[in-house]
Design a protein around this motif. Structure first.
Motif, PDB file in Angstrom:
ATOM      1  N   MET A  25       0.829  -1.116   0.095  1.00 28.23           N
ATOM      2  CA  MET A  25      -0.139   0.140   0.015  1.00 28.23           C
ATOM      3  C   MET A  25       0.746   1.100  -0.057  1.00 28.23           C
ATOM      4  SD  MET A  25      -2.455  -1.781  -0.084  1.00 28.23           S
ATOM      5  CE  MET A  25      -2.448  -3.640  -0.341  1.00 28.23           C
ATOM      6  N   ARG A  26       1.996   1.009   0.582  1.00 27.16           N
ATOM      7  CA  ARG A  26       2.899   2.178   0.981  1.00 27.16           C
ATOM      8  C   ARG A  26       3.543   2.360  -0.399  1.00 27.16           C
ATOM      9  NH1 ARG A  26       5.342   0.563   5.574  1.00 27.16           N
ATOM     10  NH2 ARG A  26       7.203  -0.228   4.576  1.00 27.16           N
ATOM     11  N   ASN A  27       3.813   1.554  -1.473  1.00 21.41           N
ATOM     12  CA  ASN A  27       4.145   1.640  -2.778  1.00 21.41           C
ATOM     13  C   ASN A  27       3.424   2.361  -3.706  1.00 21.41           C
ATOM     14  OD1 ASN A  27       6.712   0.459  -2.155  1.00 21.41           O
ATOM     15  ND2 ASN A  27       6.199  -1.497  -2.897  1.00 21.41           N
ATOM     16  N   TRP A  28       2.071   2.002  -3.341  1.00 21.33           N
ATOM     17  CA  TRP A  28       0.788   2.784  -4.317  1.00 21.33           C
ATOM     18  C   TRP A  28       0.623   4.287  -3.688  1.00 21.33           C
ATOM     19  CZ3 TRP A  28       0.698   0.031  -8.212  1.00 21.33           C
ATOM     20  CH2 TRP A  28       0.333  -1.189  -8.042  1.00 21.33           C
ATOM     21  N   LEU A  29       1.127   4.596  -2.638  1.00 19.14           N
ATOM     22  CA  LEU A  29       0.780   5.814  -2.231  1.00 19.14           C
ATOM     23  C   LEU A  29       2.074   6.806  -2.787  1.00 19.14           C
ATOM     24  CD1 LEU A  29      -0.293   8.222  -0.307  1.00 19.14           C
ATOM     25  CD2 LEU A  29       1.316   7.645   1.352  1.00 19.14           C
ATOM     26  N   LYS A  30       3.154   6.113  -2.739  1.00 22.21           N
ATOM     27  CA  LYS A  30       4.482   6.589  -3.383  1.00 22.21           C
ATOM     28  C   LYS A  30       4.177   7.096  -4.823  1.00 22.21           C
ATOM     29  CE  LYS A  30       7.962   4.985  -0.281  1.00 22.21           C
ATOM     30  NZ  LYS A  30       8.837   3.769  -0.142  1.00 22.21           N
ATOM     31  N   PHE A  31       3.680   6.136  -5.338  1.00 27.63           N
ATOM     32  CA  PHE A  31       3.431   6.277  -6.941  1.00 27.63           C
ATOM     33  C   PHE A  31       2.332   7.297  -7.195  1.00 27.63           C
ATOM     34  CE2 PHE A  31       0.382   5.300 -10.588  1.00 27.63           C
ATOM     35  CZ  PHE A  31       1.184   5.241 -11.533  1.00 27.63           C
ATOM     36  N   TYR A  32       1.394   7.230  -6.334  1.00 25.66           N
ATOM     37  CA  TYR A  32       0.294   8.616  -6.406  1.00 25.66           C
ATOM     38  C   TYR A  32       1.072   9.865  -6.313  1.00 25.66           C
ATOM     39  CZ  TYR A  32      -3.827  11.310  -6.007  1.00 25.66           C
ATOM     40  OH  TYR A  32      -4.756  11.991  -6.216  1.00 25.66           O
ATOM     41  N   LEU A  33       1.825  10.040  -5.199  1.00 26.02           N
ATOM     42  CA  LEU A  33       2.416  11.147  -4.991  1.00 26.02           C
ATOM     43  C   LEU A  33       3.438  11.520  -5.969  1.00 26.02           C
ATOM     44  CD1 LEU A  33       2.427  11.311  -1.059  1.00 26.02           C
ATOM     45  CD2 LEU A  33       0.819  12.450  -2.698  1.00 26.02           C
ATOM     46  N   GLU A  34       3.778  10.644  -6.777  1.00 29.53           N
ATOM     47  CA  GLU A  34       4.793  10.916  -7.931  1.00 29.53           C
ATOM     48  C   GLU A  34       3.978  11.464  -9.180  1.00 29.53           C
ATOM     49  OE1 GLU A  34       7.448   7.828  -8.956  1.00 29.53           O
ATOM     50  OE2 GLU A  34       7.997   8.838 -10.982  1.00 29.53           O
ATOM     51  N   TRP A  35       2.765  10.946  -9.505  1.00 35.38           N
ATOM     52  CA  TRP A  35       2.062  11.307 -10.659  1.00 35.38           C
ATOM     53  C   TRP A  35       0.691  11.930 -10.601  1.00 35.38           C
ATOM     54  CZ3 TRP A  35       3.630   9.599 -15.639  1.00 35.38           C
ATOM     55  CH2 TRP A  35       4.670   9.016 -15.664  1.00 35.38           C
ATOM     56  N   HIS A  36       0.316  12.204  -9.252  1.00 35.57           N
ATOM     57  CA  HIS A  36      -0.891  13.135  -8.976  1.00 35.57           C
ATOM     58  C   HIS A  36      -1.831  12.782  -9.936  1.00 35.57           C
ATOM     59  CE1 HIS A  36       2.946  15.351  -7.846  1.00 35.57           C
ATOM     60  NE2 HIS A  36       2.205  15.395  -6.774  1.00 35.57           N
ATOM     61  N   PRO A  37      -2.603  11.704 -10.069  1.00 35.84           N
ATOM     62  CA  PRO A  37      -3.958  11.547 -10.854  1.00 35.84           C
ATOM     63  C   PRO A  37      -4.916  12.386 -10.167  1.00 35.84           C
ATOM     64  CG  PRO A  37      -2.633   9.107 -10.239  1.00 35.84           C
ATOM     65  CD  PRO A  37      -2.032  10.469  -9.348  1.00 35.84           C
ATOM     66  N   PRO A  38      -5.574  13.101 -11.049  1.00 32.02           N
ATOM     67  CA  PRO A  38      -6.825  13.773 -10.569  1.00 32.02           C
ATOM     68  C   PRO A  38      -7.959  13.007 -10.015  1.00 32.02           C
ATOM     69  CG  PRO A  38      -5.722  15.097 -12.437  1.00 32.02           C
ATOM     70  CD  PRO A  38      -5.037  13.555 -12.325  1.00 32.02           C
ATOM     71  N   ILE A  39      -8.011  11.745 -10.812  1.00 33.58           N
ATOM     72  CA  ILE A  39      -8.978  10.913 -10.412  1.00 33.58           C
ATOM     73  C   ILE A  39      -8.356   9.536  -9.997  1.00 33.58           C
ATOM     74  CG2 ILE A  39     -11.133   9.705 -11.248  1.00 33.58           C
ATOM     75  CD1 ILE A  39     -11.644  11.984 -13.432  1.00 33.58           C
ATOM     76  N   MET A  40      -8.871   8.689  -8.943  1.00 36.03           N
ATOM     77  CA  MET A  40      -8.379   7.356  -8.590  1.00 36.03           C
ATOM     78  C   MET A  40      -9.754   6.610  -8.495  1.00 36.03           C
ATOM     79  SD  MET A  40      -5.782   6.225  -5.709  1.00 36.03           S
ATOM     80  CE  MET A  40      -5.345   4.479  -5.585  1.00 36.03           C
ATOM     81  N   HIS A  41      -9.879   5.441  -9.214  1.00 36.99           N
ATOM     82  CA  HIS A  41     -11.037   4.760  -9.130  1.00 36.99           C
ATOM     83  C   HIS A  41     -10.727   3.415  -8.771  1.00 36.99           C
ATOM     84  CE1 HIS A  41     -15.222   4.278 -11.428  1.00 36.99           C
ATOM     85  NE2 HIS A  41     -15.250   3.507 -10.533  1.00 36.99           N
ATOM     86  N   ASP A  42     -11.421   3.107  -7.473  1.00 40.49           N
ATOM     87  CA  ASP A  42     -11.358   1.890  -6.945  1.00 40.49           C
ATOM     88  C   ASP A  42     -12.267   1.047  -7.266  1.00 40.49           C
ATOM     89  OD1 ASP A  42     -10.228   0.003  -5.054  1.00 40.49           O
ATOM     90  OD2 ASP A  42     -10.734   1.171  -3.219  1.00 40.49           O
ATOM     91  N   LEU A  43     -12.157  -0.314  -7.850  1.00 39.88           N
ATOM     92  CA  LEU A  43     -12.972  -1.355  -8.265  1.00 39.88           C
ATOM     93  C   LEU A  43     -13.388  -2.458  -7.254  1.00 39.88           C
ATOM     94  CD1 LEU A  43     -11.981  -1.062 -11.948  1.00 39.88           C
ATOM     95  CD2 LEU A  43     -13.718   0.100 -10.849  1.00 39.88           C
ATOM     96  N   HIS A  44     -14.214  -2.368  -6.637  1.00 45.52           N
ATOM     97  CA  HIS A  44     -14.704  -3.262  -5.788  1.00 45.52           C
ATOM     98  C   HIS A  44     -15.792  -4.200  -6.233  1.00 45.52           C
ATOM     99  CE1 HIS A  44     -12.022  -2.363  -2.053  1.00 45.52           C
ATOM    100  NE2 HIS A  44     -12.251  -1.045  -2.686  1.00 45.52           N
TER     101      HIS A  44
END
Ligand SMILES: [Zn+2]
Length: 931
Positions: free
Chosen positions: A253-272
């Protein structure tokens, strides 16, 4: 129902006619035939996904995997999913694939980016635009408009966070292919205006373990009541709670956060997956009011558009209200809304595998259906109501009885995300403008609205817990500074070196959300998860909210990560390590197992240093000093050991007990113990039933398990269905049998296991139970004089932070705790009662007044008034220590962890507490905590 189905069928036909007119590409006829066959009703299909173009040289999922996405009884392992994305990227200049890190078990975490060729070639340029909009400080409006004109939003899909929700990682492969090759105008527009990024699987370890489990046990299931439990593990420590890991403890999960803060996607969509047939999140109340109002307008804008499109295609069962809320910031996808982006979320109906099944929608609801791991807290919540009733937010409901297939799941989810991408592509500049405005507003809010910042004063007795907070904030991208000189504010004077969080920064709102006291907006509203998370209260660290605007001008130097340097002051042959509440004291003992340590039992002054009870004494040596420094501990060197009562510290032979269905709550405890380097054996029913526990262990720790199912679910666990279900490694299923093995995970320890645990305690062992597990010793007679009651039906306490009152401050469990009342997270453990003569066993209790609720929502607090929070009960030669609290909750309440660490370090030095003559209260009658 008949009428709406008729309308649905004619709408399908109309939609198909419109789309076919748009496409001139060669089509995969076999695909169209197959998906039509696998789709169980015509209205479960849309014109967006009833066909698949062929593109010369570009592989479709079937070309690589050998089967179409949504094929019955086909689930794809991560290696094959990655193989597909890499083959697609190798063949198409519109696709790029990269790895963003590795999981606990060494699997890659892969992202695919898809856009038009030019955009993919210049991905770093677009990354730069978004970074500039994400931190708009120093950007004037004209420049911002210019960047928005050039930038493109990243739309970031996350699928497979919950491993039993098997559809999204499959669907996303087909989506990627379609986006790369389809030539209808919709796709040109998406590729031109949007950068789509796809997280191939959010939890790769769990994906592979679940797919193994599916192929081993579940391919024959024909209905949801197949009686086959989910695999005991997804990831290394936790399953469903990977969506509750507010402090990003898990490396994946930490790796995903690092990725997010590197790329700044204005939309993130979580598919459950769970709710029928497709729920699209609109951000309902309770809403966190600190987040930008723009967000709360964007969410229904998107969900209503998707619902509009899908109802237009005639697809029933799409809805966008009455499930999940915007209160807790701890869900993984909230990394986007927490950082001024837009969190989106679906629940699509799923079967927990890829079988076609008869499903009955009457009265179901909540994640965890469809044969996943034991349901999370949401399953009990059951909001939303089955999907079959007509509501204003569900104008075309789902049928009550249906046959559901993996391809239906693909059709719904893919149609919905294509609709979301259509909206994004049409309004990409609005999305970018909003992203910029939310980022700018966050900075402006810090300049204009109190609180303006937070101060964590230097010089707190234990700075390691301050460092914990600072480093989580840093991980979240929040700027923290160290004051270069003394700070004078209306709230007080703070020494140089104090840690300062100023709110006038892009993530200043998130800082406020994490550090403030949670004031729940409306007690009549329930919430999906925790109502409170205030970091200072959870960590027992001093965090001051600052309403003095001058904090914005305090000179600071930026903190990258905070390291607390420990020290041994002075010189002398004895090192006295101060018990200051640092959790790393226990780490020191485990790192230096061969060194003899003693613990002081009373406060003593040595020279001019106060050594609180629980301070550790050892021969001073460079090695001891070096570990003290590394662990951020504080020590003084003395000429001789102080003259005070003390005892040698003997680390216990420790076992941590897990049921096979409750590995997640155990997992959080394991994570904390592993982090602090505590040694233990992880044991299950197999070891307990084998007996001879006292010969192997001194302390058995039972993490909170069983939930509202209480003690019976700990003892009997997963019900046996007549045939064994093994969790072990086989040549074919290599990811099974990790973190424990069993020839049959069903049946529980049973009464024979209870007897072995009783023998263990009678023979002198210490049993420690946490949270819900504390029903067990009370109800199964190991602590038979203690009662464990349940609160009333009106009682509602979703994890608020409350005061607890320490009644036996000299007890070793409270070494390092100096205050009479301390904040604890209310853990939903039992309402314990002791007999009147057992009052002395109560180490800590809840005051249970309105004033004692420190953060979050608590309805019915008087029900816990004066009930024990920790009881230490002598039993036979041993003892049972019952925590109604949970001192190792989801890597959050590190202020409470010390009580557990003390119980481990000083297990053999708990004071004698035999039943004495009754202490009868004089004429007052027994209090609620007394039986
Ligand atoms: Zn889920």
């Amino acid at each position: 129902m008949q009428v709406s189905r008729g309308i649905a069928a004619s709408l399908v036909a109309l939609g198909a006619a419109l789309t076919l007119a748009q496409s001139s590409q060669p089509q995969d006829e076999e695909f169209a035939r197959s998906v039509k066959e696998w789709t169980t009703r015509p209205e479960f299909m849309s014109p967006l996904v009833d066909h698949l173009p062929k593109a010369a040289g570009v592989p479709s999922p079937k070309d690589v995997l050998g089967y179409y996405v949504g094929a019955p009884k086909k689930l794809t392992y991560t290696a094959d999913i990655y193989r597909y994305y890499r083959a697609l990227a190798a063949a198409s200049k519109r696709v790029k694939v990269f790895s963003v890190g590795q999981t606990d078990e060494g699997r890659d975490q892969v992202v695919a980016a898809i856009a038009d060729e030019d955009t993919i070639r210049n991905l770093d340029t677009y990354k730069g635009y978004l970074a500039r909009l994400a931190d708009p400080r120093g950007l004037d409006e004209a420049e911002a408009r210019r960047i928005i004109g050039q930038a493109k939003p990243i739309y970031f899909f996350m699928g497979g966070l919950h491993s039993s929700e098997t559809g999204p990682p499959e669907m996303l492969m087909e989506l990627a292919y379609r986006l790369a090759v389809e030539d209808a105008p919709l796709y040109d527009q998406i590729r031109r205006n949007v950068i789509v990024m796809i997280m191939a699987t959010a939890e790769p370890d769990g994906r592979d373990r679940y797919v193994d489990w599916y192929y081993r046990y579940k391919t024959a299931s024909e209905s949801e009541n197949d009686g086959i439990p989910g695999p005991p593990y997804w990831g290394k420590y936790i399953y469903h709670d990977n969506n509750r890991d507010i402090n990003y403890s898990q490396v994946t999960m930490r790796n995903w956060l690092k990725f997010y803060l590197e790329w700044h996607p204005p939309i993130m969509h979580d598919l459950h997956e769970s709710e029928p047939l497709l729920y699209t999140f609109s951000g309902q109340a309770p809403q966190n009011p600190t987040l930008d109002p723009i967000l709360y307008a964007e969410l229904p804008w998107f969900s209503n558009f998707e619902m509009t499109k899908m109802i237009g295609y005639g697809m029933p069962g799409v809805w966008d209200h009455a499930f999940v809320d915007m209160w807790s910031p701890g869900y993984l996808g909230f990394m986007s809304s927490n950082h001024n982006g837009m969190l989106r979320m679906y629940e699509t109906f799923g079967n927990g595998g890829a079988n076609t099944m008869r499903r009955n929608l009457g009265g179901r609801g909540g994640e965890g259906g469809g044969g996943g791991a034991p349901a999370g807290p949401d399953a009990a919540a059951g909001r939303g109501g089955g999907g079959t009733e007509r509501e204003w937010y569900r104008p075309l409901p789902a049928p009550g009885q249906l046959v559901w297939s993996m391809r239906n799941n693909t059709n719904y989810m893919e149609t919905a995300v294509l609709s979301a991408l259509e909206l994004t592509a049409n309004f990409s500049k609005t999305v970018l403008e909003n992203f910029y405005k939310k980022s700018r507003n966050s900075v402006e809010s810090g300049k204009n609205d109190a609180p303006y910042g937070y101060v964590m004063p230097a010089g707190q007795a234990d700075m390691t817990r301050v460092a914990f907070i600072v480093n989580i904030l840093r991980l979240q991208g929040i700027e923290v500074g160290r004051a270069t000189a003394e700070v004078k504010l209306k709230e007080g004077t703070f020494p140089a070196g104090s840690l300062i969080v100023k709110r006038d920064q892009p993530y200043g709102r998130l800082a406020k959300i994490l550090l403030e006291v949670q004031k729940y907006p409306d007690p009549s509203l329930r919430t999906y998860d925790d109502a409170a998370w205030t970091m200072g209260l959870m960590s027992h660290a001093d965090v001051r909210e600052i309403a003095d605007k001058a904090v914005l001008n305090v000179p600071v130097e930026p903190v990258e990560t905070m390291q607390v340097a420990g020290e041994v002051k002075g010189s002398g042959p004895v090192a006295a390590i101060i018990e200051n509440g640092a959790n790393s004291l226990v780490t020191l003992l485990y790192r230096l197992k061969d060194v003899k340590f003693e613990a002081t039992e009373q406060p003593v002054t040595a020279g001019n240093t106060n050594l609180p009870a629980g301070s550790l004494l050892a021969s001073n040596s460079p090695r001891v000093a070096s570990e003290i420094e590394k662990l951020g501990l504080r020590a003084v060197a003395l000429a001789s050991a102080p003259d005070v009562a003390k005892h040698p510290v003997e680390l216990p032979r420790l076992a941590v007990y897990s049921t096979w269905s409750g590995t997640q709550d155990t997992g959080w405890v394991r994570y904390a113990l592993d982090h602090f380097e505590v040694n233990y054996d992880l044991i299950y029913k197999e070891r307990v039933r084998q007996g001879g526990l006292k010969g192997s262990y001194d302390v058995i720790l039972m993490p909170s398990q069983g939930g509202r199912g209480g003690a019976k679910s700990i003892v009997f666990d997963i019900e046996s269905r007549g045939k064994p279900i093994a969790y072990d490694k086989t040549p074919q299923f290599k990811s099974l049998g990790m973190y424990g093995e069993s020839p049959d995970i069903t049946g529980g320890m049973g009464l024979p296991g209870v007897l072995e645990l009783e023998k263990f305690v009678q023979q002198g062992g210490t049993l420690i139970t946490l949270g819900a597990s504390s029903y067990f010793p009370a109800e199964f007679g190991l602590a038979r004089t203690v009662d464990a009651a349940r609160p009333s039906a009106q009682f509602y306490a979703p994890g608020p932070i409350v005061e607890a009152q320490i009644l036996r401050p000299a007890h070793p469990i409270f070494y390092g705790y100096n205050d009479q009342t301390i904040p604890v997270r209310y853990a939903g453990g039992p309402l314990l009662r002791v007999p009147a003569e057992g009052r002395r066993w109560v180490l800590m209790q809840y005051p249970g007044t309105d004033k004692s609720v420190l953060s979050g929502l608590f309805k019915g607090v008087s029900e816990i008034r004066n009930h024990p929070a920790i009881v230490d009960v002598p039993t036979g030669q041993g003892r049972v220590v019952l925590f109604a609290t949970n001192p190792a909750y989801r890597w959050q309440n590190l202020g409470e962890f010390g009580m557990l660490a003390n119980a481990i370090m000083h297990w053999d030095r708990f004071p004698k507490l035999e039943t004495g003559p009754p202490e009868r209260p004089n004429g007052t009658g027994a209090g609620p905590g007394e039986r």
